[in-house]
Design a protein around this motif. Sequence first.
Motif, PDB file in Angstrom:
ATOM      1  N   UNK A 127       0.832  -1.221   0.000  1.00 44.68           N
ATOM      2  CA  UNK A 127       0.000   0.000   0.000  1.00 44.68           C
ATOM      3  C   UNK A 127       0.859   1.262   0.000  1.00 44.68           C
ATOM      4  N   UNK A 128       2.135   1.130  -0.306  1.00 41.75           N
ATOM      5  CA  UNK A 128       3.062   2.254  -0.202  1.00 41.75           C
ATOM      6  C   UNK A 128       2.651   3.456  -1.040  1.00 41.75           C
ATOM      7  N   UNK A 129       1.970   3.239  -2.153  1.00 39.14           N
ATOM      8  CA  UNK A 129       1.615   4.344  -3.045  1.00 39.14           C
ATOM      9  C   UNK A 129       0.251   4.960  -2.756  1.00 39.14           C
ATOM     10  N   UNK A 130      -0.441   4.468  -1.739  1.00 39.67           N
ATOM     11  CA  UNK A 130      -1.753   5.033  -1.406  1.00 39.67           C
ATOM     12  C   UNK A 130      -1.589   6.430  -0.802  1.00 39.67           C
ATOM     13  N   UNK A 131      -2.561   7.304  -1.050  1.00 38.80           N
ATOM     14  CA  UNK A 131      -2.496   8.652  -0.458  1.00 38.80           C
ATOM     15  C   UNK A 131      -2.861   8.606   1.026  1.00 38.80           C
ATOM     16  N   UNK A 132      -2.600   9.713   1.696  1.00 34.61           N
ATOM     17  CA  UNK A 132      -3.020   9.844   3.092  1.00 34.61           C
ATOM     18  C   UNK A 132      -4.540   9.731   3.165  1.00 34.61           C
ATOM     19  N   UNK A 133      -5.064   9.123   4.230  1.00 34.92           N
ATOM     20  CA  UNK A 133      -6.524   9.046   4.361  1.00 34.92           C
ATOM     21  C   UNK A 133      -7.104  10.397   4.751  1.00 34.92           C
ATOM     22  N   UNK A 134      -8.395  10.552   4.537  1.00 34.48           N
ATOM     23  CA  UNK A 134      -9.100  11.754   4.990  1.00 34.48           C
ATOM     24  C   UNK A 134      -9.088  11.781   6.520  1.00 34.48           C
ATOM     25  N   UNK A 135      -9.173  12.971   7.120  1.00 35.50           N
ATOM     26  CA  UNK A 135      -9.297  13.033   8.584  1.00 35.50           C
ATOM     27  C   UNK A 135     -10.507  12.207   9.029  1.00 35.50           C
ATOM     28  N   UNK A 136     -10.420  11.670  10.232  1.00 34.15           N
ATOM     29  CA  UNK A 136     -11.501  10.825  10.743  1.00 34.15           C
ATOM     30  C   UNK A 136     -11.742  11.098  12.212  1.00 34.15           C
ATOM     31  N   UNK A 137     -12.919  10.685  12.670  1.00 34.24           N
ATOM     32  CA  UNK A 137     -13.312  10.852  14.071  1.00 34.24           C
ATOM     33  C   UNK A 137     -13.619   9.479  14.650  1.00 34.24           C
ATOM     34  N   UNK A 138     -13.099   9.232  15.847  1.00 30.60           N
ATOM     35  CA  UNK A 138     -13.382   7.998  16.560  1.00 30.60           C
ATOM     36  C   UNK A 138     -14.118   8.352  17.850  1.00 30.60           C
ATOM     37  N   UNK A 139     -15.251   7.698  18.073  1.00 25.96           N
ATOM     38  CA  UNK A 139     -15.946   7.790  19.352  1.00 25.96           C
ATOM     39  C   UNK A 139     -15.623   6.509  20.089  1.00 25.96           C
ATOM     40  N   UNK A 140     -14.738   6.585  21.062  1.00 22.21           N
ATOM     41  CA  UNK A 140     -14.291   5.393  21.783  1.00 22.21           C
ATOM     42  C   UNK A 140     -15.411   4.748  22.600  1.00 22.21           C
ATOM     43  N   UNK A 141     -16.491   5.479  22.818  1.00 22.44           N
ATOM     44  CA  UNK A 141     -17.623   4.893  23.546  1.00 22.44           C
ATOM     45  C   UNK A 141     -18.676   4.296  22.617  1.00 22.44           C
ATOM     46  N   UNK A 142     -18.508   4.452  21.302  1.00 24.71           N
ATOM     47  CA  UNK A 142     -19.473   3.887  20.363  1.00 24.71           C
ATOM     48  C   UNK A 142     -19.322   2.374  20.325  1.00 24.71           C
ATOM     49  N   UNK A 143     -20.441   1.659  20.191  1.00 24.40           N
ATOM     50  CA  UNK A 143     -20.350   0.199  20.093  1.00 24.40           C
ATOM     51  C   UNK A 143     -19.487  -0.216  18.903  1.00 24.40           C
ATOM     52  N   UNK A 144     -18.700  -1.267  19.108  1.00 23.84           N
ATOM     53  CA  UNK A 144     -17.813  -1.746  18.029  1.00 23.84           C
ATOM     54  C   UNK A 144     -18.570  -2.450  16.931  1.00 23.84           C
TER      55      UNK A 144
END
Length: 149
Positions: A132-149
């Motif tokens: 995956x070396x040539x893949x671009x940076x991902x878009x910014x993301x948000x994680x809610x650590x309390x959200x169900x997995x």
Amino acid sequence: MTIIKGLDHLPFPEDPHNYKPNSRYRLVLDPVRPDGDYVKDLVLNFEHLAPDEIIPVHVHTNEEVLIIDEGEAEAFYDGEWQTVGPGAVIMVPPGVAHGFRNTSGGTVRLHAVFAGHVVGTRLLERSPAPGTQDEPLPAPYIIDFRAPA
């Protein structure tokens, strides 16, 4: 009050942008209680960073405190790489670029404390999974650590 004992560190989920096949981690949150008497907005991440693995340079929307418990690593903070070891505490304001690389040959044990259970992240570099070396940076993301997995 909650006492949490015996943390098992787990392999990181597969991520083409944050590849750490030999490192381990454990997130800790105070369990939700019906009476509302629990720590709501602190998240702890305990990490064992394996030799030659990195935490890519990134920024968060939240304050973060990083503590080196064992080993020596290079920390990117405030635009430069600095050597850090046991007892180092790094206070990271929102939006400040930071990351780690373990060049020590041994495991680096560190932990992070996030102010808030909803954390926005934007990677500024990648630790690419093989192929995956040539893949671009991902878009910014948000994680809610309390959200169900």
